[in-house]
Design an enzyme around this catalytic site. Structure first.
Site, PDB file in Angstrom:
ATOM      1  N   PRO A   2      38.104  46.501  41.432  1.00 35.60           N
ATOM      2  CA  PRO A   2      38.412  46.767  40.027  1.00 35.60           C
ATOM      3  C   PRO A   2      38.577  48.261  39.777  1.00 35.60           C
ATOM      4  CG  PRO A   2      36.601  45.213  40.217  1.00 35.60           C
ATOM      5  CD  PRO A   2      36.869  45.729  41.596  1.00 35.60           C
ATOM      6  N   GLU A   3      39.629  48.621  39.036  1.00 34.02           N
ATOM      7  CA  GLU A   3      39.818  50.027  38.696  1.00 34.02           C
ATOM      8  C   GLU A   3      38.997  50.350  37.445  1.00 34.02           C
ATOM      9  OE1 GLU A   3      43.546  51.834  39.364  1.00 34.02           O
ATOM     10  OE2 GLU A   3      44.292  50.246  40.665  1.00 34.02           O
ATOM     11  N   LYS A  52      34.336  53.856  38.691  1.00 33.10           N
ATOM     12  CA  LYS A  52      34.208  52.458  39.091  1.00 33.10           C
ATOM     13  C   LYS A  52      32.755  51.987  39.129  1.00 33.10           C
ATOM     14  CE  LYS A  52      38.423  52.873  41.873  1.00 33.10           C
ATOM     15  NZ  LYS A  52      39.044  52.725  43.208  1.00 33.10           N
ATOM     16  N   ASN A 193      44.469  52.055  43.449  1.00 35.42           N
ATOM     17  CA  ASN A 193      45.797  52.030  44.043  1.00 35.42           C
ATOM     18  C   ASN A 193      46.914  51.790  43.030  1.00 35.42           C
ATOM     19  OD1 ASN A 193      46.992  52.571  46.479  1.00 35.42           O
ATOM     20  ND2 ASN A 193      47.157  50.428  47.090  1.00 35.42           N
ATOM     21  N   ARG A 314      45.261  52.924  52.814  1.00 32.35           N
ATOM     22  CA  ARG A 314      45.678  52.162  51.640  1.00 32.35           C
ATOM     23  C   ARG A 314      47.196  52.170  51.534  1.00 32.35           C
ATOM     24  NH1 ARG A 314      41.657  51.494  47.840  1.00 32.35           N
ATOM     25  NH2 ARG A 314      43.087  49.926  47.003  1.00 32.35           N
TER      26      ARG A 314
END
Length: 325
Positions: A2-3, A52, A193, A314
């Site tokens: 989760p961002e 986060k 991301n 990533r």
């Protein structure tokens, strides 16, 4: 994982449904029994997000710190007076938005029996919250929690005085590419991301541009745009970064639009989306992003195929035509 917008929504939900309440805290799984005992029977005074990480401040100088990581999620439920999302977290399981609605029946005797590996259960007179699969879950003092936050970069959703200047200082002092730096929580807390890829596209910035080569004005613009799109994510419960003119559906409202401002055709989509607290609810998934997970598809602006490459473990998405590279 989760961002930051999802964790800020979590904090808001905890404040709304548990703030000021005495909570019964347990660890059905058994892995957090000692920590649960430290806060069991205490009042939840405040829930606060930084990046986060979620910080639940209890009476008695106790703070529960939770980092959901890749697989963590909170599930909520309660009686008829309990309202809010029923699940927040674990994007791989529920997507970058929350599930709403009933999540388990509240019997006369209280919440339902825990299902699966519940690390922590919090129970009030009217509702419950179950935590599963977090990367981190611990009880700290306020001083220890402050030390944890001190190691993180500024959070654009908190946007405290001096935060923007501190972000600018941190990102411009390194020769590392800005695309990689935006994922470092010690540079900027809360961006993941999706936001990384989308904001760099929105500003036409090459992800490989060294931080030292980023001008002060562009760094400030980067902070401001991140703050705007993430604030929209807190409001909407999902990440939508496209401008209204770039959505084929024409649905929703523009990035950074403040609900309640006078009607303005430059900012509003169809009339059906002009009311309510989630005006972007009907925006199709395929309209939500510029480059994230759109590799090989034409750029919405220049038609160049969107590129994807691995960067520091990533996936990085960008448009070679609009951003270079």
């Amino acid at each position: 994982m989760p961002e930051g917008h999802s964790v800020h929504r979590l904090a808001r939900q905890f404040n709304d449904v548990f703030g000021g309440a005495v909570l019964a805290v347990s660890s059905p799984q058994g892995k957090f029994t000692a920590g649960a005992l430290l806060v069991d029977g205490h009042v939840l005074e405040r829930a606060h997000a930084h990046g986060k990480q979620l910080f639940l401040s209890f009476s008695g100088d106790r703070v529960m710190r939770v980092h959901l990581g890749l697989y963590g999620a909170w599930d909520f439920g309660g009686d008829a007076t309990f309202t809010g999302a029923s699940s927040i977290g674990a994007p791989r399981r529920i997507g970058e938005q929350e599930l709403s609605g009933e999540s388990g029946a509240w019997a006369e005797t209280g919440p339902p029996e825990p299902k699966g590996a519940v690390r922590v259960r919090l129970v009030s007179d009217h509702g419950w919250a179950d935590l599963r699969g977090p990367t981190a879950c611990e009880v700290l003092t306020h001083q220890e929690a402050a030390a944890v936050r001190g190691k993180l970069g500024p959070d654009p959703l908190n946007n405290l005085p001096g935060d923007r200047d501190e972000f600018v200082r941190r990102i411009r002092k390194s020769a590392t590419g800005i695309g990689q730096q935006l994922m470092k929580q010690e540079v900027l807390a809360g961006v993941g991301n999706v936001y990384r890829a989308e904001v760099l596209f929105r500003l036409g910035l090459d992800p490989m541009l060294p931080g030292k080569a980023l001008s002060q004005d562009r760094a400030c613009a980067l902070w401001e745009d991140i703050a705007a799109v993430m604030a929209d994510g807190v409001r909407d419960g999902r990440i939508i970064t496209t401008e209204l003119d770039d959505r084929p559906s024409g649905l929703g409202i523009a990035v950074g639009f403040v609900c309640g401002r006078p009607d303005d055709a430059r900012y509003l989509g169809t009339a059906s989306n002009r009311a309510g607290t989630n005006p972007n609810k009907e925006v199709p998934v395929e309209d939500a992003h510029y480059v994230y997970k759109r590799e090989g598809r034409p750029c919405r602006h220049c038609g160049t195929a969107v590129a994807m490459a691995e960067l520091a473990g990533r996936k990085l998405y960008w448009c070679p035509g609009c951003q270079g590279g």
